[in-house]
Scaffold this motif. Structure first.
Motif, PDB file in Angstrom:
ATOM      1  N   ALA A   1      40.167  44.030  41.188  1.00  0.00           N
ATOM      2  CA  ALA A   1      39.911  42.600  41.390  1.00  0.00           C
ATOM      3  C   ALA A   1      38.626  42.384  42.184  1.00  0.00           C
ATOM      4  O   ALA A   1      37.780  41.548  41.807  1.00  0.00           O
ATOM      5  N   LEU A   2      38.451  43.142  43.259  1.00  0.00           N
ATOM      6  CA  LEU A   2      37.264  42.975  44.101  1.00  0.00           C
ATOM      7  C   LEU A   2      36.000  43.449  43.383  1.00  0.00           C
ATOM      8  O   LEU A   2      34.946  42.824  43.485  1.00  0.00           O
ATOM      9  N   PHE A   3      36.115  44.553  42.632  1.00  0.00           N
ATOM     10  CA  PHE A   3      34.951  45.094  41.922  1.00  0.00           C
ATOM     11  C   PHE A   3      34.450  44.101  40.866  1.00  0.00           C
ATOM     12  O   PHE A   3      33.242  43.913  40.700  1.00  0.00           O
ATOM     13  N   ILE A   4      35.380  43.459  40.182  1.00  0.00           N
ATOM     14  CA  ILE A   4      35.000  42.479  39.157  1.00  0.00           C
ATOM     15  C   ILE A   4      34.258  41.303  39.795  1.00  0.00           C
ATOM     16  O   ILE A   4      33.261  40.808  39.251  1.00  0.00           O
ATOM     17  N   ILE A   5      34.724  40.875  40.957  1.00  0.00           N
ATOM     18  CA  ILE A   5      34.096  39.738  41.634  1.00  0.00           C
ATOM     19  C   ILE A   5      32.718  40.122  42.187  1.00  0.00           C
ATOM     20  O   ILE A   5      31.741  39.380  42.040  1.00  0.00           O
ATOM     21  N   VAL A   6      32.625  41.292  42.834  1.00  0.00           N
ATOM     22  CA  VAL A   6      31.336  41.737  43.391  1.00  0.00           C
ATOM     23  C   VAL A   6      30.332  41.989  42.270  1.00  0.00           C
ATOM     24  O   VAL A   6      29.143  41.678  42.386  1.00  0.00           O
ATOM     25  N   ASP A   7      30.799  42.583  41.169  1.00  0.00           N
ATOM     26  CA  ASP A   7      30.017  42.769  39.940  1.00  0.00           C
ATOM     27  C   ASP A   7      28.644  43.413  40.180  1.00  0.00           C
ATOM     28  O   ASP A   7      27.611  42.802  39.857  1.00  0.00           O
ATOM     29  N   PRO A   8      28.592  44.629  40.724  1.00  0.00           N
ATOM     30  CA  PRO A   8      27.290  45.266  40.988  1.00  0.00           C
ATOM     31  C   PRO A   8      26.479  45.524  39.726  1.00  0.00           C
ATOM     32  O   PRO A   8      25.247  45.399  39.749  1.00  0.00           O
ATOM     33  N   PHE A   9      27.125  45.874  38.611  1.00  0.00           N
ATOM     34  CA  PHE A   9      26.386  46.114  37.371  1.00  0.00           C
ATOM     35  C   PHE A   9      25.731  44.831  36.860  1.00  0.00           C
ATOM     36  O   PHE A   9      24.568  44.827  36.446  1.00  0.00           O
ATOM     37  N   GLY A  10      26.475  43.750  36.891  1.00  0.00           N
ATOM     38  CA  GLY A  10      25.935  42.484  36.431  1.00  0.00           C
ATOM     39  C   GLY A  10      24.799  41.971  37.293  1.00  0.00           C
ATOM     40  O   GLY A  10      23.923  41.240  36.824  1.00  0.00           O
ATOM     41  N   ASN A  11      24.790  42.367  38.568  1.00  0.00           N
ATOM     42  CA  ASN A  11      23.768  41.902  39.503  1.00  0.00           C
ATOM     43  C   ASN A  11      22.525  42.782  39.525  1.00  0.00           C
ATOM     44  O   ASN A  11      21.556  42.448  40.215  1.00  0.00           O
ATOM     45  N   ILE A  12      22.536  43.904  38.794  1.00  0.00           N
ATOM     46  CA  ILE A  12      21.391  44.819  38.817  1.00  0.00           C
ATOM     47  C   ILE A  12      20.071  44.111  38.497  1.00  0.00           C
ATOM     48  O   ILE A  12      19.077  44.295  39.221  1.00  0.00           O
TER      49      ILE A  12
END
Length: 203
Positions: free
Chosen positions: A16-27
């Motif tokens: 749940a937290l990883f989806i919200i933080v979304d590091p790949f999408g923010n690259i």
């Protein structure tokens, strides 16, 4: 059975937290924000961002609701404030000169803390999810979930320099300008969400 439940809760909290933080999408956004910075300083930016992110999420997990109550704030005010902050960042990127050098850019500590750590990594969604994890799964699961998610994010950011080598200077500059528009759109959406949620809960 208790161990199985713990692992299941931990997996749900991390996902749940990883989806919200979304590091790949923010690259692409991270590339756009740091395209003028030397590689060594860029690593410092990301190290600061992860450290600040961990500290902020843990603080909001344990004291978030109390802080909001003390100052009479709602999570929606963070959405609006985060949106305004990102809007300012996007305008700065779009208006900056191509000839800007590393020394003209914000310090790695400043850029790592704002806007990369907050509100991009630790935004209203991440704060809300962390508080929810604490209430649903307990202290231990919440702490481990925060550390695991931001550790994964740190690894992703550590290898982001390869993207710069592929893009080159011109490519990174183009990405920076394009992502500034995306950041502006995200900012406007943050503001609209905050206003909508506030109106909905107040009516």
């Amino acid at each position: 059975m208790h161990t199985v439940d713990f692992i299941a809760d931990l997996a749900k909290a991390i996902i749940a937290l990883f989806i919200i933080v979304d590091p790949f999408g923010n690259i692409p956004i991270f590339v756009g924000l740091t395209e003028k910075i030397q590689p060594a300083h860029r690593r410092r930016v990301y190290n600061v961002a992860i450290l600040v992110g961990v500290v902020l999420l843990l603080i909001f997990a344990f004291l978030g609701q109390e802080i909001l109550l003390i100052f009479g704030l709602s999570i929606f005010s963070f959405e609006i404030a985060g949106g305004i902050l990102l809007l300012i960042v996007s305008v700065r990127i779009l208006s900056s000169s191509k000839s800007t050098h590393d020394e003209d850019v914000d310090s790695p500590e400043s850029l790592g803390a704002v806007p990369i750590a907050i509100p991009l990594l630790v935004g209203p969604g991440a704060i809300t999810t962390t508080i929810f994890n604490l209430q649903s799964y307990g202290i231990m699961v919440t702490i481990i979930a925060v550390i695991v998610v931001l550790a994964i994010t740190w690894v992703i950011l550590r290898y982001i320099n390869g993207i710069y080598r592929v893009l080159g200077k011109t490519g990174a500059l183009v990405i920076a300008r394009a992502m500034a528009l995306l950041i502006a759109a995200i900012a406007v959406q943050y503001i609209l969400n905050g206003i909508t949620h506030y109106i909905t809960t107040s009516s």
